[in-house]
Write a protein that holds these residues in place. Structure first.
Motif, PDB file in Angstrom:
ATOM      1  N   ASP A 178     -10.112  86.803 -51.944  1.00  0.00           N
ATOM      2  CA  ASP A 178     -11.535  86.540 -51.628  1.00  0.00           C
ATOM      3  C   ASP A 178     -11.739  86.417 -50.128  1.00  0.00           C
ATOM      4  O   ASP A 178     -12.657  86.999 -49.542  1.00  0.00           O
ATOM      5  N   TYR A 179     -10.868  85.615 -49.531  1.00  0.00           N
ATOM      6  CA  TYR A 179     -10.962  85.298 -48.111  1.00  0.00           C
ATOM      7  C   TYR A 179     -10.819  86.553 -47.255  1.00  0.00           C
ATOM      8  O   TYR A 179     -11.643  86.837 -46.371  1.00  0.00           O
ATOM      9  N   THR A 229      -9.569  74.633 -46.718  1.00  0.00           N
ATOM     10  CA  THR A 229     -10.504  73.510 -46.778  1.00  0.00           C
ATOM     11  C   THR A 229     -10.247  72.537 -45.628  1.00  0.00           C
ATOM     12  O   THR A 229     -11.191  72.072 -44.960  1.00  0.00           O
ATOM     13  N   THR A 268      -5.877  77.408 -50.541  1.00  0.00           N
ATOM     14  CA  THR A 268      -7.222  76.826 -50.554  1.00  0.00           C
ATOM     15  C   THR A 268      -7.241  75.466 -49.863  1.00  0.00           C
ATOM     16  O   THR A 268      -8.188  75.145 -49.124  1.00  0.00           O
ATOM     17  N   ASP A 301      -2.740  86.015 -54.775  1.00  0.00           N
ATOM     18  CA  ASP A 301      -3.519  84.784 -54.819  1.00  0.00           C
ATOM     19  C   ASP A 301      -5.011  85.160 -54.712  1.00  0.00           C
ATOM     20  O   ASP A 301      -5.440  85.764 -53.735  1.00  0.00           O
ATOM     21  N   ASP A 302      -5.777  84.772 -55.733  1.00  0.00           N
ATOM     22  CA  ASP A 302      -7.177  85.187 -55.781  1.00  0.00           C
ATOM     23  C   ASP A 302      -8.001  84.627 -54.616  1.00  0.00           C
ATOM     24  O   ASP A 302      -8.853  85.316 -54.053  1.00  0.00           O
ATOM     25  N   ASP A 303      -7.728  83.391 -54.245  1.00  0.00           N
ATOM     26  CA  ASP A 303      -8.459  82.793 -53.126  1.00  0.00           C
ATOM     27  C   ASP A 303      -8.170  83.533 -51.822  1.00  0.00           C
ATOM     28  O   ASP A 303      -9.058  83.720 -50.982  1.00  0.00           O
TER      29      ASP A 303
END
Lengths: 453, 453
Positions: free
Chosen positions: A70-71, A399, A395, A65-67
């Protein structure tokens, strides 16, 4: 298994020959030879991202998962664009897992070799010490960069994750165990269980399952709520033990592949782990914590809180003896021995796990890298996503946390950190960083209104 | 497993408290959990008589042959009438073997306790490291006199007699092995065998059988006569490997209880053992020899003859590493690693045996006690009773040897020694003591007219 959590320096600087050094990290899971219940684990192994350093090559069963990536890399300070990710082609029914067939796939090996060009591979590691990883190391010519290659190539990973081998080795090392034995036949199991039942409830353990899912408790007394076990089985007379084993032997032995353990079950005990890194140069304590079950694993507290020094010393001392025995066997990597502390403060060891466990990334990378003051003025309460809670994606979960002001804040060094990718259904594993256990639990309770369906 | 062959001093002198010290020696065999083919072994375990010292207590599945006991004690200089022999009551189908049920029998335990009165038990040992022996030691309150009790009580004996555990530990210790692997599933076995067949014949090994009876050889080339294996299986194409495993997996894994090994089979190799005593104080080389097979075990030569010093050093060095690994695990007793020496003089280890082997009494007690000059100017050629030979009893065999002038003579320090009790059918195992291998074989040939039917 093989990854030192915090002992590896960053390796992005070029070596003398101008090539950058890099590591290959394999995000695999229990081999199919040991567990056949793990096809769902494509998300679970993404925790390997926490270990990534600049220039590393990650082998994963699915695109991460790209998010999430990133995280994690923002938290660890790793340059995400320096990482290479290789996903072997899927064959038939193994898309969620790095099966031996996928790790031996010719196209995958060619791709990995291409990615390796211009890099000097200093280290190859996997979450699980699978002979298929040792074969991969040989196939790409870097077996000397895989610590413990000889042991793993001969399926030694099975031994260091077996509850029966644990009891043999612990018995040999003089590490304290709950009364009991390894059952090498239904007859020996019956004799042992009947004898143990004289003294109270008995835990019967599958050789390889984890998180309490391989355990059942037999009791001749009042029924009670199981902790760290599937269920409590009432025994009215010795012939019930015979019937129980007749019915469950096939399951307990995974069809004959393992040897179950029968041991005294001590009610109202707490459970702890101590983890060690076993390397060529010896054995090093890397972390510790408390394991929470209700009845299966629901979370962990790191480091262990409120344990008397004398008890903690026994945890470390017993764990170290086990680690030293496996060091002598040639196992290299993480070893996580578990123990219970009984109401009378006896320390009794219950298993060991020779792999990157579900604790290693928490204390080793989130604690060791992302959170300043971990183990000094900060603790971590890690939580399995609770039943009944729901979020549609990584995400969304992040959020929601940020909007509520509950996400981890480096300024206060408190708050919630998501520890893994979205589980594909309704949750994301997480942990709470806090000053102490009270504030951790209260932050945890604050999540309920956000995610409870 | 636990008996030092020649390191124990005689112990018949009274101790400070006026009690004589004594040992309990258990003449058991492979536990039923590992081998179910051993009901016939009541005679085979009588070799424990060779280890007896004054005052010892022998536990045996059957009353030993009195003539055999006279013969052995005369050879070792042990006072036969100082020995106590206890035979637990038989239950159902286990008359030939010391089953866990027999060793836990209440009448037996009472009788053993009676025999122990007035003696201080300094040592309890068994031929095979069975948890049932550890339970017996606890039952009579002498577990601290049983070396390695903790390891054995948790079924560690299974680990130190498993070919799969051997390869894991040898891989970890960096001991040279024939190419190959431990097969944790039929799929991994198929991949490994097909890959190995590219380089020549492949040996597939049952985890626990011995003497070559658990081995089968697969080959894509010309058929040949098997050595140390049941048979040679021709393989015409990879699908034959699949069919072979489909047919044999159940047998190879003993119904799932073991993990088979697949490894390169090197034709025209010789086989050797080196034995070590593992005690609390460390690891000591106790003996060595060559193993003869045609196709199953037919004999042994002790010490090894004609081995180049550099090759011998590799045998001892590899064996010692294995012994040191098991020392670290808490195993105590005899460890007999086996190795082949290939036609190009490579030393490759093939298994270990953590028990009193079929060699220990020969080199350790016949060689170490009965024969002056063993290993200096005398060697021993040990022989399994040949097929087609016949004798009606131990005493008949001995009389025949004496009448022919072929029985061992302490004056010449040459001749035939009977090594065990009558096998109940038609033979008695024996060995030839001689100056060298030529004279040994020629003495062996001289027996043919005496016993060939």
């Amino acid at each position: 298994m093989l990854i030192p959590p915090e002992t590896l320096a960053r390796r992005s600087t070029p070596t003398a020959d101008g090539r950058r050094s890099a590591r290959v990290l394999v995000g695999n899971d229990f081999s199919q030879d040991v567990r056949t219940d793990r096809g769902w684990t494509g998300w679970w192994v993404q925790r390997i991202a926490w270990f990534a350093e600049d220039g590393d090559i990650l082998v994963l069963p699915v695109r991460p998962d790209d998010d999430f990536l990133d995280y994690v890399t923002a938290m660890t300070g790793t340059r995400k664009d320096s990482l290479s990710i290789v996903v072997p082609p899927v064959s038939e029914t193994d898309e969620g897992t790095l099966s031996p067939a996928r790790l031996a796939n010719h196209d995958f090996i060619s791709e990995l070799e291409k990615v390796m060009v211009g890099r000097r591979i200093t280290h190859l590691s996997a979450l699980w010490p699978d002979p298929a990883v040792a074969a991969l190391a040989r196939a790409v010519g870097i077996s000397s960069s895989m610590p413990g290659h000889g042991f793993v190539s001969q399926a030694g990973g099975v031994m260091v994750n077996s509850k029966s081998a644990f009891r043999m080795i612990a018995g040999g090392a003089g590490v304290p165990l709950p009364d009991g034995t390894v059952c090498t036949s239904p007859e020996s199991a019956e004799r042992a269980i009947v004898e143990l039942l004289d003294g109270g409830p008995v835990m019967v353990k599958h050789d390889f399952l984890s998180g309490g899912r391989g355990n059942e408790i037999l009791t001749t007394g009042e029924p009670f709520r199981p902790i760290g076990a599937r269920r409590v089985v009432p025994i009215d007379n010795p012939s019930d033990v015979h019937s129980y084993l007749e019915e469950r032997w096939e399951w307990l032995t995974a069809g004959g592949a393992g040897r179950p353990v029968a041991e005294r079950y001590v009610r109202d005990s707490s459970a702890f782990f101590v983890e060690f890194l076993i390397s060529d140069s010896g054995v090093e304590l890397t972390g510790d914590g408390e394991l929470l079950s209700a009845p299966y694993a629901v979370g962990q507290i790191m480091p262990s809180q409120g344990v008397e020094p004398a008890v903690f010393d026994q945890l470390v001392e017993g764990g170290r003896r086990l680690a030293e025995a496996l060091h002598a066997l040639g196992y290299r990597g993480i070893l996580g021995p578990d123990a219970i502390v009984t109401p009378t403060r006896e320390v009794l060891f219950t298993e060991f796990n020779g792999r990157i466990t579900g604790s290693t990334h928490i204390y080793g990378r989130i604690g060791g890298r992302a959170v300043d003051g971990f183990g000094k003025d900060r603790i971590i309460l890690e939580r399995v996503w609770p039943g009944g809670w729901s979020t549609p994606s990584f995400t969304d979960a992040l959020t929601t946390l940020r909007d509520a002001g509950l996400a981890y804040d480096p300024a206060t060094r408190t708050g919630v950190i998501l520890t893994n990718a979205f589980d594909g259904q309704n949750g994301v594993m997480y942990c709470v960083v806090a000053e102490n256990l009270n504030t951790a639990w209260s932050a945890d309770r604050a999540l309920h209104p956000l995610f409870a369906a």
